[in-house]
Design a protein around this motif. Sequence first.
Motif, PDB file in Angstrom:
ATOM      1  N   THR A 123      -2.917 -35.957  19.995  1.00  0.00           N
ATOM      2  CA  THR A 123      -5.086 -35.628  19.242  1.00  0.00           C
ATOM      3  C   THR A 123      -4.683 -35.756  17.921  1.00  0.00           C
ATOM      4  O   THR A 123      -4.017 -34.764  17.306  1.00  0.00           O
ATOM      5  N   ASP A 124      -5.292 -36.357  16.888  1.00  0.00           N
ATOM      6  CA  ASP A 124      -5.658 -36.536  15.558  1.00  0.00           C
ATOM      7  C   ASP A 124      -7.596 -36.864  15.706  1.00  0.00           C
ATOM      8  O   ASP A 124      -8.068 -38.106  15.507  1.00  0.00           O
ATOM      9  N   PRO A 125      -8.067 -36.114  14.074  1.00  0.00           N
ATOM     10  CA  PRO A 125      -7.727 -34.309  14.403  1.00  0.00           C
ATOM     11  C   PRO A 125      -7.309 -33.781  15.563  1.00  0.00           C
ATOM     12  O   PRO A 125      -7.732 -34.362  16.517  1.00  0.00           O
ATOM     13  N   THR A 126      -6.561 -32.818  16.090  1.00  0.00           N
ATOM     14  CA  THR A 126      -6.303 -31.610  16.686  1.00  0.00           C
ATOM     15  C   THR A 126      -7.151 -31.153  17.177  1.00  0.00           C
ATOM     16  O   THR A 126      -8.362 -30.390  16.571  1.00  0.00           O
ATOM     17  N   TRP A 127      -7.906 -30.524  18.496  1.00  0.00           N
ATOM     18  CA  TRP A 127      -8.381 -30.461  19.105  1.00  0.00           C
ATOM     19  C   TRP A 127      -9.010 -28.831  18.758  1.00  0.00           C
ATOM     20  O   TRP A 127      -7.987 -27.957  18.208  1.00  0.00           O
ATOM     21  N   GLY A 128      -9.619 -28.402  18.383  1.00  0.00           N
ATOM     22  CA  GLY A 128      -9.826 -26.250  17.497  1.00  0.00           C
ATOM     23  C   GLY A 128      -9.408 -26.385  18.938  1.00  0.00           C
ATOM     24  O   GLY A 128      -8.534 -25.167  18.992  1.00  0.00           O
ATOM     25  N   TRP A 129      -9.668 -26.208  20.417  1.00  0.00           N
ATOM     26  CA  TRP A 129      -9.669 -24.946  21.153  1.00  0.00           C
ATOM     27  C   TRP A 129      -7.677 -25.442  21.391  1.00  0.00           C
ATOM     28  O   TRP A 129      -7.256 -24.328  21.751  1.00  0.00           O
ATOM     29  N   VAL A 130      -7.390 -26.807  21.479  1.00  0.00           N
ATOM     30  CA  VAL A 130      -5.703 -27.209  21.180  1.00  0.00           C
ATOM     31  C   VAL A 130      -5.246 -25.855  20.092  1.00  0.00           C
ATOM     32  O   VAL A 130      -3.719 -25.528  20.141  1.00  0.00           O
ATOM     33  N   GLU A 131      -5.819 -26.048  19.058  1.00  0.00           N
ATOM     34  CA  GLU A 131      -5.116 -24.729  17.688  1.00  0.00           C
ATOM     35  C   GLU A 131      -4.751 -23.794  17.759  1.00  0.00           C
ATOM     36  O   GLU A 131      -4.418 -22.930  17.893  1.00  0.00           O
ATOM     37  N   PHE A 132      -6.400 -23.042  19.099  1.00  0.00           N
ATOM     38  CA  PHE A 132      -6.123 -21.628  19.392  1.00  0.00           C
ATOM     39  C   PHE A 132      -5.217 -21.706  20.040  1.00  0.00           C
ATOM     40  O   PHE A 132      -4.581 -19.993  20.061  1.00  0.00           O
ATOM     41  N   ILE A 133      -5.144 -22.383  21.189  1.00  0.00           N
ATOM     42  CA  ILE A 133      -3.637 -21.660  21.733  1.00  0.00           C
ATOM     43  C   ILE A 133      -2.460 -21.952  21.867  1.00  0.00           C
ATOM     44  O   ILE A 133      -1.311 -21.984  22.670  1.00  0.00           O
ATOM     45  N   GLN A 134      -2.186 -22.694  19.903  1.00  0.00           N
ATOM     46  CA  GLN A 134      -0.518 -22.572  19.639  1.00  0.00           C
ATOM     47  C   GLN A 134       0.322 -21.881  19.851  1.00  0.00           C
ATOM     48  O   GLN A 134       1.054 -21.514  20.856  1.00  0.00           O
ATOM     49  N   PRO A 135      -0.155 -20.619  19.569  1.00  0.00           N
ATOM     50  CA  PRO A 135       1.049 -19.474  19.541  1.00  0.00           C
ATOM     51  C   PRO A 135       1.626 -19.273  21.018  1.00  0.00           C
ATOM     52  O   PRO A 135       1.744 -18.239  21.758  1.00  0.00           O
ATOM     53  N   PHE A 136      -0.290 -18.741  22.224  1.00  0.00           N
ATOM     54  CA  PHE A 136       0.084 -18.800  23.089  1.00  0.00           C
ATOM     55  C   PHE A 136       0.743 -19.801  24.270  1.00  0.00           C
ATOM     56  O   PHE A 136       1.927 -19.317  25.055  1.00  0.00           O
ATOM     57  N   GLY A 137       0.982 -20.861  24.063  1.00  0.00           N
ATOM     58  CA  GLY A 137       1.908 -21.662  24.354  1.00  0.00           C
ATOM     59  C   GLY A 137       2.989 -22.411  24.250  1.00  0.00           C
ATOM     60  O   GLY A 137       3.800 -22.153  24.619  1.00  0.00           O
ATOM     61  N   ILE A 138       3.338 -21.372  23.237  1.00  0.00           N
ATOM     62  CA  ILE A 138       4.941 -21.177  22.378  1.00  0.00           C
ATOM     63  C   ILE A 138       5.899 -20.257  23.107  1.00  0.00           C
ATOM     64  O   ILE A 138       6.770 -20.400  23.964  1.00  0.00           O
ATOM     65  N   TYR A 139       4.879 -19.468  23.730  1.00  0.00           N
ATOM     66  CA  TYR A 139       5.957 -18.098  24.765  1.00  0.00           C
ATOM     67  C   TYR A 139       5.615 -18.613  26.197  1.00  0.00           C
ATOM     68  O   TYR A 139       5.970 -17.682  26.632  1.00  0.00           O
ATOM     69  N   ALA A 140       4.122 -19.007  26.145  1.00  0.00           N
ATOM     70  CA  ALA A 140       4.046 -19.130  27.253  1.00  0.00           C
ATOM     71  C   ALA A 140       5.331 -20.558  27.813  1.00  0.00           C
ATOM     72  O   ALA A 140       5.462 -20.442  28.980  1.00  0.00           O
ATOM     73  N   SER A 141       6.499 -20.640  27.424  1.00  0.00           N
ATOM     74  CA  SER A 141       7.452 -20.854  27.710  1.00  0.00           C
ATOM     75  C   SER A 141       8.107 -20.451  28.619  1.00  0.00           C
ATOM     76  O   SER A 141       9.043 -20.507  29.250  1.00  0.00           O
ATOM     77  N   PHE A 142       8.214 -19.184  27.742  1.00  0.00           N
ATOM     78  CA  PHE A 142       8.794 -17.934  28.673  1.00  0.00           C
ATOM     79  C   PHE A 142       8.974 -17.566  30.087  1.00  0.00           C
ATOM     80  O   PHE A 142       9.887 -17.728  30.672  1.00  0.00           O
ATOM     81  N   ALA A 143       7.741 -17.552  30.010  1.00  0.00           N
ATOM     82  CA  ALA A 143       7.666 -17.380  31.436  1.00  0.00           C
ATOM     83  C   ALA A 143       7.600 -18.635  32.333  1.00  0.00           C
ATOM     84  O   ALA A 143       7.334 -18.352  33.372  1.00  0.00           O
ATOM     85  N   MET A 144       7.167 -20.064  31.664  1.00  0.00           N
ATOM     86  CA  MET A 144       7.564 -21.031  32.553  1.00  0.00           C
ATOM     87  C   MET A 144       8.971 -21.175  33.624  1.00  0.00           C
ATOM     88  O   MET A 144       9.436 -21.039  34.380  1.00  0.00           O
ATOM     89  N   VAL A 145      10.484 -20.851  31.765  1.00  0.00           N
ATOM     90  CA  VAL A 145      11.736 -20.733  32.254  1.00  0.00           C
ATOM     91  C   VAL A 145      12.165 -19.359  33.306  1.00  0.00           C
ATOM     92  O   VAL A 145      12.590 -19.444  33.827  1.00  0.00           O
ATOM     93  N   ALA A 146      11.086 -18.629  32.698  1.00  0.00           N
ATOM     94  CA  ALA A 146      11.596 -16.684  33.643  1.00  0.00           C
ATOM     95  C   ALA A 146      10.900 -17.654  35.289  1.00  0.00           C
ATOM     96  O   ALA A 146      11.961 -17.527  36.322  1.00  0.00           O
TER      97      ALA A 146
END
Length: 239
Positions: A92-115
Motif C-alpha cells: 500500500t502506498d501511502p500506508t494505511w493508518g491502522w497498518v502503521e499503528f499495528i507495526q510494533p505489535f506485528g513485530i512481536y507477534a512473530s514470536f507468538a507465531m513461531v512459539a
Amino acid sequence: MSVLFALLFYAATALFIAGLAYRIGLYFKTPAPLKIPTTPAPTTQSGVLWRMAREVLFFESLFKSNKWIWLFGYLFHVGLALVLMRHLRYFTDPTWGWVEFIQPFGIYASFAMVAGLLGLWLRRVLVPRIRYISNPSDHLMLFLLVMIGVSGMMMKFVSHTDIVMVKQYMLGLMRFEIRDLPMDGPLLIHLTLVAVLMIIFPISKLLHAPGILFSPTRNQVDNPREKRHLASWAAELDK
C-alpha cells in the motif's frame, strides 16, 4: 534474479487463487444429505452465525476439546494474522493508518507465531497417539511455516534488509513492473518459502481455514422436527 522472483510470484499467485477457488467450489457443491449439526446446536440461522463467529474467532470447539492444542493453535493463528496485516505496508502506498499503528505489535507477534508452531510440532513428536497418525507432510508443513517465521525474524533482528527497496519491488509487481530486489540471503529464503507455501496451500491440510465454513456439523440449524431436511438430489426423486 529480480525477474526470476517476479515470475515465481506471478505463478504462485495464479496457482494460489485458482487452487483456492477450485477447492472452495468443491466444498460449496458437496452435498449434505443428512441433518448432522453437532449438539447442542443453535435452532435459528442467527444462532448459527454466532456459533460460526465464535468458532472462527476463538476456536471454541478446540478450546473445549484440548486446552494445550488450543493455546498453541491460537498463538500461531493470532500471531500469523497480525504478521500478515503488518505486511500490508509493502503493498500500500501511502500506508494505511491502522497498518502503521499495528507495526510494533506485528513485530512481536512473530514470536507468538513461531512459539505456537513449535508447540504444535512438539505435540506431533512427543505424544505417541499423535505421532502415530502424523504423516511426513504434517512435519513438512510445520517446518515450512517455522522457517518462514524464522527467516522473517532474521531480517528484523539479525541481518537487516532494505525494506524501501522491498516495498518498491512489491508495488512494482502489482503494476507489472519489475524493479530491483535486494539480494540478501534471509530475504531470498523468506520469499522462496512464501512462494512455495502459496503453491501448495490449496492442496494441503492448511486449507482447513476456509473449509470450516462449509462444515455441516457447524453450519446447520438444529431444526429437524420443525422442518424437513431434503437434499437437492433427493428433492428430484420426490417429484
